[in-house]
Design an enzyme around this catalytic site. Structure first.
Site, PDB file in Angstrom:
ATOM      1  N   GLY D 148       0.794  -1.181  -0.094  1.00  0.00           N
ATOM      2  CA  GLY D 148       0.168   0.197  -0.132  1.00  0.00           C
ATOM      3  C   GLY D 148       0.967   1.330  -0.092  1.00  0.00           C
ATOM      4  O   GLY D 148       2.038   1.042   0.197  1.00  0.00           O
ATOM      5  N   CYS D 149       0.176   2.247  -0.247  1.00  0.00           N
ATOM      6  CA  CYS D 149       1.000   3.464  -0.448  1.00  0.00           C
ATOM      7  C   CYS D 149       1.365   4.137   0.999  1.00  0.00           C
ATOM      8  O   CYS D 149       2.818   4.166   0.868  1.00  0.00           O
ATOM      9  CB  CYS D 149       0.099   4.638  -1.004  1.00  0.00           C
ATOM     10  SG  CYS D 149      -1.554   4.884  -0.252  1.00  0.00           S
ATOM     11  N   TYR D 150       0.674   4.370   1.952  1.00  0.00           N
ATOM     12  CA  TYR D 150       0.927   4.601   3.340  1.00  0.00           C
ATOM     13  C   TYR D 150       1.916   3.650   3.961  1.00  0.00           C
ATOM     14  O   TYR D 150       2.891   4.054   4.343  1.00  0.00           O
ATOM     15  CB  TYR D 150      -0.345   4.452   4.311  1.00  0.00           C
ATOM     16  CG  TYR D 150      -1.088   5.751   4.168  1.00  0.00           C
ATOM     17  CD1 TYR D 150      -0.741   6.921   4.151  1.00  0.00           C
ATOM     18  CD2 TYR D 150      -2.556   5.725   3.832  1.00  0.00           C
ATOM     19  CE1 TYR D 150      -1.635   8.177   4.151  1.00  0.00           C
ATOM     20  CE2 TYR D 150      -3.498   6.653   3.696  1.00  0.00           C
ATOM     21  CZ  TYR D 150      -2.989   8.116   3.882  1.00  0.00           C
ATOM     22  OH  TYR D 150      -3.597   9.161   3.873  1.00  0.00           O
ATOM     23  N   THR D 152       4.135   1.646   2.316  1.00  0.00           N
ATOM     24  CA  THR D 152       5.641   2.111   1.584  1.00  0.00           C
ATOM     25  C   THR D 152       6.289   3.001   2.284  1.00  0.00           C
ATOM     26  O   THR D 152       7.536   3.038   2.633  1.00  0.00           O
ATOM     27  CB  THR D 152       5.276   2.192   0.184  1.00  0.00           C
ATOM     28  OG1 THR D 152       4.827   1.067  -0.524  1.00  0.00           O
ATOM     29  CG2 THR D 152       6.672   2.598  -0.735  1.00  0.00           C
ATOM     30  N   ALA D 153       5.504   4.110   2.508  1.00  0.00           N
ATOM     31  CA  ALA D 153       6.448   5.436   3.151  1.00  0.00           C
ATOM     32  C   ALA D 153       6.604   5.249   4.481  1.00  0.00           C
ATOM     33  O   ALA D 153       7.942   5.435   4.894  1.00  0.00           O
ATOM     34  CB  ALA D 153       5.595   6.597   3.077  1.00  0.00           C
TER      35      ALA D 153
END
Lengths: 345, 345, 345, 345
Positions: D148-150, D152-153
């Site tokens: 997911g995007c969150y 990954t960061a």
């Protein structure tokens, strides 16, 4: 006086709620909403928490009209005309923010809106509520057709030039730019943040319905059938319309000549601000207010005049002008409840 | 080939750096910057961290020209012409993104830019680098005047109509809308976030310098001195120009007539996309790319044609067209290093 | 009463002008501006055309103080303290929007602002004007230190929890998000549209000056020296602060337990709206108004509470709270001139 | 190799199309779309005019899988798991951008996604495709769960600290800010321009589904069951995630100590850029690219570390990482087709 608002959860409806609540002489008796009926208003718009938490009613006007003196219709075109009838107009005054009673000719309505008008007999009695032009008729009206946003900016900007026969009425082009709120609150791909932000486009080229409304008023002004080019554009901002009008001057007028004409028409008008030479409107300077700012430039190389006018599409282009009409109807100060200074950001 | 970029820390300069780094046949030998000289590039633009961390040099072209084949000047007007001379042009080819060599007549330059041209003898040799129009001259040029952003959109949109004598050349109006990056990186009140965002305005009405550039190219196209109305507007977005052009058709042409003409001019052009009927450009669809999208509508009621064209002002309107000119100069595929698909958001 | 505004052309100053003009009991006697002195106000902010066109004066307080009862200082830190002295305070009441009199200890000032306080003797008499906490002291104050924007949101959100000893005071983190107007009107690269829009960043991590102000008030609330992590972020919007606070609960409190505490503190407060369960603040719902919205969630998995609070940084975080302090000073209804319904877009 | 994309008209799908078309070793064999099946792609996304005008197919994977080597699923959770089966996995490799195969435990899936996992037997074979952590497993995978995007960061930012046991794993808070594209293309009130622009809010506090994904990877890293506070926020921008992580350091580490650890993990990683001291990520500096930028600050007053990480949610947080996984799978240079320099505006 007591007022009711039909369609209070659309963007124009919400501005009406906000203005009426803060209006010193008007009392908001009820609101209706098709989309949110039964829901409390602050659940539709969180800004109203602890301020206005009334429940959105069903739109049963036969009953609701008994409780109010004035009804605002902030409803889509087609719906407004089906809601209004003679009985209702005998009971209350109506300020209709839709397009249904703006065009005098039912054929024009059919051509531009692609549907039959359901209530053509009322067209002749409706008053086109562009306050600065039709103030006297508004005073006596039972049914007011509140002008569209593009027409308000376009007409106020060009009206003195046409009325005074300074421009060739066949030469007029309007290139207008609007914020996104004009497209309403219903979610569509065309108003999706990622599809609108950081982009500009033209739309409805040569076919936008406001063309007919502008042309009708222009024709009245110059007393000749007037056809224009009108091209609206969508710009990534919430509010605001900037209309840039182009027309060929009939003679070589000076800036001061033209300015004097504008002053003659508007210097007594609270809500029309004609800017000084070399100043031009920006939508931010009228944002959140009922002002229409106007600036112009004579291009001597082409002998065309460029008139720029700016309004807040939701205020002077909708809810604010509706309240201004309410004030005129009740012989109140025209700016009552409309004294907001533009917020600019 | 080896290239250098003068003024690499402005917005057009930055786009050049980005495109050149990714160009398969060009090597970026050096960059200069007046504002940031001595500073590493990734301190000016954080996106270049670990990608391009070269130091911005002082703009000593006499020395720097020895190391390269081509120099891009992404400098303000006035500065470009003072940097170029015959000796330099004997050593390198120059692609100048400023306005200094776009107008053929030094008097025009003086009138529109309010200053004397410092290098008028070079004007006649400079080639106006609108690739699709002047490809053959570009091939042999030593000095290329890369077109302005508004002119690129305005000329590509209207050129076939003028060249084929389909429109009255005295009837042309251009109403253009630009994003903020066109105003450059130097901080001014006019580019402050809170003064620009959520607002639209017209500016430079009748006086914008790009008017002269558009008029000159229009005049070449129709072989008659052409004067237009050009009104630029500032719109709250980073990138993009949308030019809406209006002109009176000489006869009653059909959509298909006009479409055939556009196809004749542009169907072989990689970077010009003439859209299908009823489709119109939006700046987002060309964003980050070298495309110019064109759509048009004939308004039969007024017999005017409305042509909408869209470019990314920093790419096709500046750095991308400069690279396209580089490719033409070196007889490379015209889209080398310019294959980016528009990013749209 | 009559008031003057020093620094009327900054963003907080402009909001003060707007609020004072519309205030039923205050009269705006004069405005000053260093940047625009001698210029008419509507040339600095076009929204004031035909509304308020006074000239910006030079900041000669010795003379100007004779004409007013209250002076607002919307000036940078450092400047405010140099403008104030005992004589001035004997003549007028001062509401200082800068940071100069917010910290009680001149050493704290020196540490966080990297300069000596020029007027430390006045620190003890200044009242920290967070209205909901210090109403009684404000009534008797001659010098009011109007709170910062981040502190207003951060303190109002967490205060009841600290005061009632519900959270571990060593566990507090504030992660705050602000619009761009907090950075002021002076053009800098950091507020350039193209450098700010479409991006988010943290800044001043661990070093932002508002940290000291928050910590001091937190320490008063819980009666223990309190150190926090405070991280501000810049978000691409004009107005608004959203502060997300995290703290460890001392015991397993239920939602209703905590809600009852918040109600105890705020249910009588006009400008603090504690939202219902599962509703959380959004900056748009307070935009253009003096409200502070608060919502919270207990995360049972970690036994932390997450408190979200939202204000308009220019209103409750600056000019609005200053007017609220004015109202308190003069024993007026606290919301006089501050009844604006949030505008939301 | 040949690839197909299921769900090509969502935002992540569109980025995949864009990246695959420009990828030197991949060929896009087909695309599917539920919403737009039968429609040409450039009618869904105007940027593809004259670039990629293929028709969106129906999602008949049994048949379509014969034509490709790899299938990307850019589909909603729930749908992905229902589309995949052993037969399909025997035929093609699958890179699933949904959440369906990210959590190892079907009970976690049920708890966080409120539905039974329809394909739990495949969970153990799926590889969590966070490239920098699991490169070796990805090489041999048949089914890759693209992060997911969150997560990954959040994971890239904190991973070295947890793995090296430098922080108290019970002290971690993540306060994340996302652009609007993460919410997808389907029009909803929550993504309407006028409801999103110019505002910031928290959402899903303590309940966002990515919490589980982050916690699982954190637990692997430190080898202890890890529970965190995760609070996502919606910020008015198209792209980008900024994750601000807070944790208590176990000892008094210096900046250089921590920096050395980060370098050990990431100095060889093309797509992770650990910034220099006092530099912090901004989402614009990674926009349009596959980079993850990381910066950190030790707050000595609280002995907490603040780690800020930024990605483009649609690239490194979705389509870019999926292509990176493709490159790993096929033993290609990891940055093939991903060399784009961030565009910044």
């Amino acid at each position: 006086m007591k007022v009711g608002i039909v369609g209070a959860t659309g963007y124009a409806g919400q501005e009406l709620v906000r203005l009426i609540i803060q209006h010193p002489k008007a009392e908001l008796a009820w609101i209706t909403s098709n989309t949110y009926k039964g829901k409390d208003y602050h659940r539709c718009y969180g800004n109203y928490t602890k301020i206005y938490e009334a429940t959105c009613l069903e739109q049963d006007l036969e009953k609701l009209c008994q409780e109010v003196d004035v009804i605002f219709l902030a409803t889509p075109h087609g719906l407004s005309s089906s809601l209004i009838n003679k009985d209702l107009l005998d009971t209350v005054k109506i300020i209709d923010l839709s397009a249904d009673f703006r065009l005098k000719d039912k054929e024009d309505y059919k051509n531009w809106y692609n549907q039959e008008h359901t209530n053509p007999s009322l067209l002749k009695d409706a008053v086109y509520g562009l306050c600065e032009l039709n103030r006297e008729q508004v005073k006596k009206a039972q049914l007011i057709a509140n002008p569209g946003c593009y027409p308000t900016a376009s007409i106020l900007g060009v009206y003195p030039l046409l009325k005074e026969q300074l421009i060739d009425h066949q030469s007029i082009l309007i290139d207008a730019k609007s914020g996104v709120s004009g497209a309403g609150r219903a979610p569509r791909l065309g108003t999706h943040y990622n599809e609108v932000n950081e982009s500009t486009k033209a739309y409805g080229i040569g076919t936008h319905r406001h063309t007919a409304e502008i042309e009708e008023q222009y024709s009245y002004a110059c007393d000749e059938k007037t056809i224009i080019n009108f091209t609206p554009h969508l710009v990534p901002m919430h509010r605001g319309i900037l209309a840039t009008a182009y027309a060929t001057l009939k003679e070589n007028y000076s800036y001061d000549d033209i300015k004097a004409i504008y002053n003659q028409y508007y210097s007594q008008e609270k809500f029309v601000r004609v800017l000084d030479k070399d100043y031009f409107p920006e939508t931010r300077w009228v944002k959140g207010s009922n002002y229409c700012d106007i600036g112009f430039k004579i291009d001597e190389r082409t002998n065309r005049i460029v008139v720029v006018s700016a309004i807040d599409n939701l205020i002077k282009g909708a809810a604010g002008q509706a309240v201004q009409n309410l004030n005129i109807l009740y012989d109140l100060e025209e700016d009552l409840g409309l004294e907001q200074i533009p917020v600019f950001m």
